[in-house]
Design a protein around this motif. Structure first.
Motif, mmCIF file in Angstrom:
data_model
loop_
_atom_site.group_PDB
_atom_site.id
_atom_site.type_symbol
_atom_site.label_atom_id
_atom_site.label_comp_id
_atom_site.label_asym_id
_atom_site.label_seq_id
_atom_site.Cartn_x
_atom_site.Cartn_y
_atom_site.Cartn_z
ATOM 1 N N LEU A 81 -0.468 6.458 8.805
ATOM 2 C CA LEU A 81 0.978 6.707 8.915
ATOM 3 C C LEU A 81 1.620 6.266 7.607
ATOM 4 O O LEU A 81 1.464 5.104 7.212
ATOM 5 N N VAL A 82 2.308 7.153 6.937
ATOM 6 C CA VAL A 82 2.950 6.761 5.682
ATOM 7 C C VAL A 82 4.185 5.924 6.016
ATOM 8 O O VAL A 82 4.738 5.998 7.114
ATOM 9 N N GLY A 83 4.601 5.096 5.058
ATOM 10 C CA GLY A 83 5.710 4.174 5.287
ATOM 11 C C GLY A 83 6.984 4.614 4.572
ATOM 12 O O GLY A 83 7.051 5.719 4.039
ATOM 13 N N PRO A 84 7.975 3.736 4.545
ATOM 14 C CA PRO A 84 9.293 4.072 3.990
ATOM 15 C C PRO A 84 9.267 4.436 2.503
ATOM 16 O O PRO A 84 10.071 5.249 2.063
ATOM 17 N N ALA A 85 8.317 3.889 1.748
ATOM 18 C CA ALA A 85 8.267 4.221 0.308
ATOM 19 C C ALA A 85 7.863 5.687 0.133
ATOM 20 O O ALA A 85 8.523 6.449 -0.585
ATOM 21 N N VAL A 86 6.802 6.105 0.815
ATOM 22 C CA VAL A 86 6.358 7.507 0.703
ATOM 23 C C VAL A 86 7.410 8.433 1.311
ATOM 24 O O VAL A 86 7.787 9.455 0.717
ATOM 25 N N LEU A 87 7.932 8.051 2.479
ATOM 26 C CA LEU A 87 8.943 8.905 3.136
ATOM 27 C C LEU A 87 10.210 8.982 2.285
ATOM 28 O O LEU A 87 10.828 10.037 2.153
ATOM 29 N N GLY A 88 10.587 7.858 1.672
ATOM 30 C CA GLY A 88 11.781 7.840 0.833
ATOM 31 C C GLY A 88 11.623 8.741 -0.375
ATOM 32 O O GLY A 88 12.530 9.467 -0.765
ATOM 33 N N ALA A 89 10.427 8.724 -0.936
ATOM 34 C CA ALA A 89 10.189 9.502 -2.161
ATOM 35 C C ALA A 89 9.965 10.981 -1.852
ATOM 36 O O ALA A 89 10.396 11.849 -2.608
ATOM 37 N N TRP B 134 0.840 -1.209 0.000
ATOM 38 C CA TRP B 134 0.000 0.000 0.000
ATOM 39 C C TRP B 134 0.866 1.247 0.000
ATOM 40 O O TRP B 134 0.650 2.186 -0.777
ATOM 41 N N ASP B 135 1.901 1.234 0.801
ATOM 42 C CA ASP B 135 2.836 2.376 0.901
ATOM 43 C C ASP B 135 3.472 2.649 -0.458
ATOM 44 O O ASP B 135 3.523 3.791 -0.926
ATOM 45 N N ALA B 136 3.899 1.583 -1.136
ATOM 46 C CA ALA B 136 4.527 1.745 -2.458
ATOM 47 C C ALA B 136 3.512 2.267 -3.481
ATOM 48 O O ALA B 136 3.817 3.153 -4.290
ATOM 49 N N ALA B 137 2.286 1.769 -3.395
ATOM 50 C CA ALA B 137 1.238 2.217 -4.330
ATOM 51 C C ALA B 137 0.905 3.692 -4.088
ATOM 52 O O ALA B 137 0.722 4.476 -5.031
#
Ligand code: GRF
Length: 194
Positions: A90-98, A66-69
């Protein structure tokens, strides 16, 4: 500057940004509004012909997917700034990374006081005489990122959660619109000097 708004509820804060961005001299435009559910707030975008998207956790096998999507759905709109305005996941590492460093959140308390999903209720329960709202950068914690701007709101006798939250949101809308304008202007200025 291109702004993507994330919301989960009525979206009155997102609506305030959409409205402010309609002014020709406002330095940002809302290019899309996203949610983790079919939130009523998405209607504010649809009504203005602004793209609206939903990325629901239940449509994905796990949180990481879901985070990546969500990261991909946001990236599709090429934002300069992502604004979480009543987004309740809470957003995850994919959203935070981007988007880390250009992802901000607005919270209805004077952080670090009263973090979490019941900030207004907690301030009332604590007997606070003054509370307020905070715009902060999002990091991996819950409402723990660096504070960008804050504004105080008085707690009045007889306040219940709804009345106090309404008074906070009146101030929160202004603070968010002003803070986003200030951020994109300062960034734009920096870019133009490069
Ligand atoms: C805002 O007070 C926000 O800080 C909190 O939830 C409220 C969202 O209100 N997380 P709305 O959905 O923008 O009306």
């Amino acid at each position: 500057a291109r702004v993507v708004v994330l919301l989960s509820g009525t979206g009155s804060l997102g609506e305030a940004l959409l409205t402010a961005a309609e002014a020709p001299d406002y330095p940002a435009g809302v290019v899309a509004v996203g949610s983790d559910r079919d939130a009523p707030g998405l209607e504010h975008a649809r009504r203005r012909g602004v793209p609206a998207f939903t990325c629901a956790l239940r449509d994905h096998p796990d949180r990481a997917t879901w985070d990546a999507a969500l990261a991909a759905a946001i990236a599709a709109h090429r934002p300069d700034l992502v604004v979480s305005a009543g987004f309740m996941k809470l957003v995850g590492p994919a959203v935070l990374g981007a988007f880390g460093g250009r992802l901000l959140n607005t919270h209805p308390a004077l952080l670090p006081a009263f973090p979490g999903a019941h900030a207004v209720r907690d301030a009332l329960a604590a007997g606070a005489r003054v509370t307020g709202c905070t715009v902060h950068w999002v990091d991996a914690g819950v409402d723990t990122g660096p504070v960008i701007a804050q504004r105080e709101v008085p707690v009045l006798p007889g306040d219940d959660e709804a009345r106090l939250h309404a008074r906070i949101k009146d101030v929160e809308r202004e603070l968010l619109v002003e803070t986003v304008a200030g951020l994109v202007t300062s960034r734009t200025t920096r870019k133009s000097t490069r």
